[in-house]
Design an enzyme around this catalytic site. Structure first.
Site, PDB file in Angstrom:
ATOM      1  N   MET A 139       0.807  -1.221   0.000  1.00  0.00           N
ATOM      2  CA  MET A 139       0.000   0.000   0.000  1.00  0.00           C
ATOM      3  C   MET A 139       0.843   1.275   0.000  1.00  0.00           C
ATOM      4  O   MET A 139       0.292   2.372  -0.020  1.00  0.00           O
ATOM      5  CB  MET A 139      -0.919   0.014   1.226  1.00  0.00           C
ATOM      6  CG  MET A 139      -1.952  -1.084   1.246  1.00  0.00           C
ATOM      7  SD  MET A 139      -3.109  -0.992  -0.146  1.00  0.00           S
ATOM      8  CE  MET A 139      -3.890   0.588   0.171  1.00  0.00           C
ATOM      9  N   ARG A 140       2.170   1.138   0.041  1.00  0.00           N
ATOM     10  CA  ARG A 140       3.003   2.335   0.103  1.00  0.00           C
ATOM     11  C   ARG A 140       2.804   3.216  -1.126  1.00  0.00           C
ATOM     12  O   ARG A 140       2.795   4.454  -1.037  1.00  0.00           O
ATOM     13  CB  ARG A 140       4.480   1.954   0.260  1.00  0.00           C
ATOM     14  CG  ARG A 140       5.387   3.168   0.430  1.00  0.00           C
ATOM     15  CD  ARG A 140       6.832   2.787   0.656  1.00  0.00           C
ATOM     16  NE  ARG A 140       7.043   2.337   2.028  1.00  0.00           N
ATOM     17  CZ  ARG A 140       7.458   1.124   2.355  1.00  0.00           C
ATOM     18  NH1 ARG A 140       7.682   0.230   1.407  1.00  0.00           N
ATOM     19  NH2 ARG A 140       7.649   0.793   3.601  1.00  0.00           N
ATOM     20  N   ALA A 141       2.621   2.605  -2.294  1.00  0.00           N
ATOM     21  CA  ALA A 141       2.451   3.382  -3.521  1.00  0.00           C
ATOM     22  C   ALA A 141       1.204   4.252  -3.453  1.00  0.00           C
ATOM     23  O   ALA A 141       1.219   5.418  -3.885  1.00  0.00           O
ATOM     24  CB  ALA A 141       2.379   2.447  -4.728  1.00  0.00           C
TER      25      ALA A 141
END
Length: 674
Positions: free
Chosen positions: A274-276
């Site tokens: 989910m970092r993107a």
């Protein structure tokens, strides 16, 4: 202090400048990785950015740059009393490639900690960079454990130093900028993901623009202060725009429709985790603030995707970072349509809905297995069968063939205990790993062996007049822990590209095996080199480098055909290794010869190849021969070559990690018994 080159005087490089400015507006974006060839103003732009950053207010005398309004309660120099503080320019701190762990995170005085119980802490570069810019040139050449420490601090906003039960924590929030030349090797995908944005830079091919670059650089070199003065007005305007965007940033609205576009884009491009999504949201918000708007638009999302996603799609070192912009536009359009459809009562769902609202099938990029890489293959041939007019395998040069699918290889390692650069292949004495013993420190103490230190100090306590509970420790008592880990090696491939290897399916399998070994070398942090031999001579196709993908590209384009000058290939490899031993004597080599063992050309070529092999054996070069011989009748020449080299022979089948045909053991070095 020298006058920096003005940021506004940089010609072109729009993506580079935008990526840096967005991080200046919102450091929460997570930094920027600048990838590009040498001489493209990467370092110049980073150093110029510092002059645009707003001044920071710090507690007077605090080595950790605490904010006087909200000081860090855990600051090692604290606690701080409420005070007005002093203002100073934001710092740009450079992390050298050869820096030690203590130089990065700081060092504890172990002697005082043991004898006095005092946390005497010397701050490192992370403390110096707090509330400023931390710049890492050639970040791809930095040791992995330092990159891990660096990115962990950037993610948490704090640095932790642990030494034998003594712990120090301090704030470390900074704008992280890394630059790298991909030709010198790639960062691991999991490290790439930790950088918020990435930009690709290249020298302009426009003549007028190149002329302007040279004109401005010469003017700056002749009179740095005067040149900077001519750009002072533009610099001040840009500085004010950054400050205004920072003020506006908290008021920017990120609507649900925009969030849906961000989520759909990340899902469509199959990025991990989910970092993107989070980085895209922060980047789009910073873009809106930079444009002076209080609401994020679809165009902000598109620009954020182009900056935040390309490096997150890289799955292995042979993939080039990039983004399909047509697919990006379709995804954003579909997501916007879905949101509009969800808001209309009674409307029929979008006919492209579930299948088109964030996905579809990813485009088939031209990779190692596409016919285009073969150069001459028709769609019905796929590059595997010789077409009309092609020379026979025993004749002249043939066009390159595609590599077969790479596979996981068995472990190949160099015997003995080395002292080379940190990696994951062969056993070595390293700064990190399991503790195997203790010794007197030769320089600064980095890893204390507590038990050995206490044992050395204990017999002298009465003579030193010990009266309290503390242990009286002197410098001579300190013991450095010796540790064993893994090192990276120089893996030099010597590949037979002659007519005897030119059968299409056979060469495809050979290239697939070398590709597999290259992937293994990338994962184990090796340097690699590539020597090929065919016709009348051998050629150094790729000098030793950390860029494994460069080796893969050279291998893909490798033609075959002609005679088999095996001895020439081995002798050329010997020359390469001789030079590399002078350049980097601590990095041990591993010679991988990919051949069927046949040798042709000249008088007694087999005997000549045997003598060349014994030359490597005499110098103790660890080696393995990948036997590519196939068919019912086998001559066993590759196995004989392995004996001449003092190494081991393995077949293509035995090279596979999941093979049950045999076990690849550590290769043997010549003279080991001696």
């Amino acid at each position: 202090m020298s006058t920096p080159y003005p940021f506004t005087a940089i010609v072109g490089q729009d993506d580079l400048r935008l990526g840096l400015l967005l991080n200046a507006v919102s450091p929460a974006v997570g930094g920027v990785l600048v990838r590009g060839e040498k001489g493209t103003a990467k370092s110049t732009a980073v150093r110029a950015l510092a002059a645009l950053m707003p001044e920071v207010a710090v507690v007077s005398g605090c080595r950790f740059s605490c904010d006087p309004v909200v000081p860090d309660p855990a600051c090692p120099d604290g606690p701080h009393e409420a005070a007005a503080g002093v203002s100073r320019p934001a710092r740009t701190v450079e992390l050298p490639v050869g820096a030690s762990e203590d130089r990065l995170v700081g060092a504890l005085d172990i002697e005082r900690a043991l004898s006095e119980g005092v946390k005497a802490f010397e701050p490192g570069l992370l403390a110096d960079a707090h509330r400023g810019i931390l710049y890492v040139d050639e970040v791809n050449l930095l040791h992995d454990h330092l990159v891990d420490l660096l990115l962990d601090a950037a993610a948490m906003g704090a640095s932790y130093v642990e030494r034998e039960g003594v712990s120090v924590r301090h704030a470390a929030r900074f704008l992280l900028v890394g630059t790298m030349n991909p030709e010198e090797g790639e960062l691991r995908p999991q490290l790439l993901d930790r950088f918020g944005l990435t930009v690709e830079v290249a020298a302009s091919r426009d003549t007028d623009q190149r002329v302007e670059v040279v004109r401005r650089r010469l003017a700056y070199d002749d009179d740095p202060a005067g040149f900077a003065g001519r750009w002072a007005q533009e610099e001040e305007a840009l500085r004010e725009r950054i400050a205004a965007a920072r003020v506006l940033l908290p008021r920017v609205v990120l609507g649900d429709a925009v969030l849906r576009q961000i989520a759909a884009t990340c899902a469509a491009f199959e990025v991990d985790g989910m970092r993107a999504d989070i980085v895209m949201a922060r980047t789009a918000t910073a873009l809106a603030a930079w444009a002076g708007r209080d609401e994020v638009t679809a165009e902000d999302v598109r620009q954020a995707a182009l900056l935040a996603l390309p490096h997150r799609r890289r799955r292995n070192p042979f993939d080039a970072p990039g983004l399909d912009e047509d697919k990006l536009d379709d995804t954003l359009r579909d997501a916007a349509g879905d949101e509009a459809g969800n808001g209309d009562d009674g409307d029929e769902p979008d006919p492209d809905g579930p299948g088109g609202g964030g996905g579809g099938v990813p485009p088939q990029d031209s990779g190692p297995d596409t016919p285009e890489r073969g150069g001459d293959a028709g769609p019905e041939q796929g590059g595997d069968a010789p077409g009309p007019g092609r020379p026979s395998p025993s004749g002249g040069e043939q066009q390159p063939v595609r590599a077969s699918e790479p596979f996981r290889t068995k472990m190949l390692s160099v015997p003995g205990l080395g002292e080379g650069a940190a990696g994951r292949r062969s056993r070595a004495r390293t700064e990190h790993g399991r503790t195997t013993g203790a010794r007197r420190p030769e320089g600064a103490l980095t890893k204390l062996h507590l038990a050995a230190t206490v044992q050395a100090a204990a017999p002298h306590q009465r003579a030193r007049g010990r009266s309290g509970r503390g242990l009286v420790v002197r410098r001579d008592d300190l013991r450095q822990a010796t540790r064993e880990g893994r090192e990276g090696n120089l893996v030099l491939f010597v590949v037979d590209a002659s007519g005897s290897m030119a059968a299409r399916q056979r060469m495809s399998a050979v290239k697939g095996a070398v590709m597999s070994l290259l992937l293994d070398a990338y994962q184990r942090r090796d340097k690699v080199g590539l020597v090929t031999f065919r016709g009348k001579e051998a050629e150094v196709v790729l000098p030793p480098t950390s860029s494994v993908d460069a080796a893969a590209a050279r291998l893909e384009s490798l033609p075959t055909g002609g005679r088999t000058p095996l001895a020439a290939g081995l002798l050329r490899a010997h020359d390469v290794l001789r030079v590399e031993r002078l350049r980097d004597p601590s990095r041990r080599p591993l010679l991988v010869v990919v051949t069927d063992g046949r040798a042709t050309g000249g008088p007694d070529p087999v005997a000549l190849a045997a003598r060349a092999g014994r030359l490597h054996a005499a110098e103790g070069t660890a080696s393995v021969v990948v036997d590519c011989e196939s068919g019912i009748v086998r001559l066993g020449l590759a196995a004989q070559l392995a004996r001449d080299l003092g190494g081991t022979a393995v077949t293509l089948d035995e090279l596979r990690a999941d093979s049950i045909a045999g076990l690849v053991k550590d290769v043997q070095a010549a003279g080991r018994a001696a």
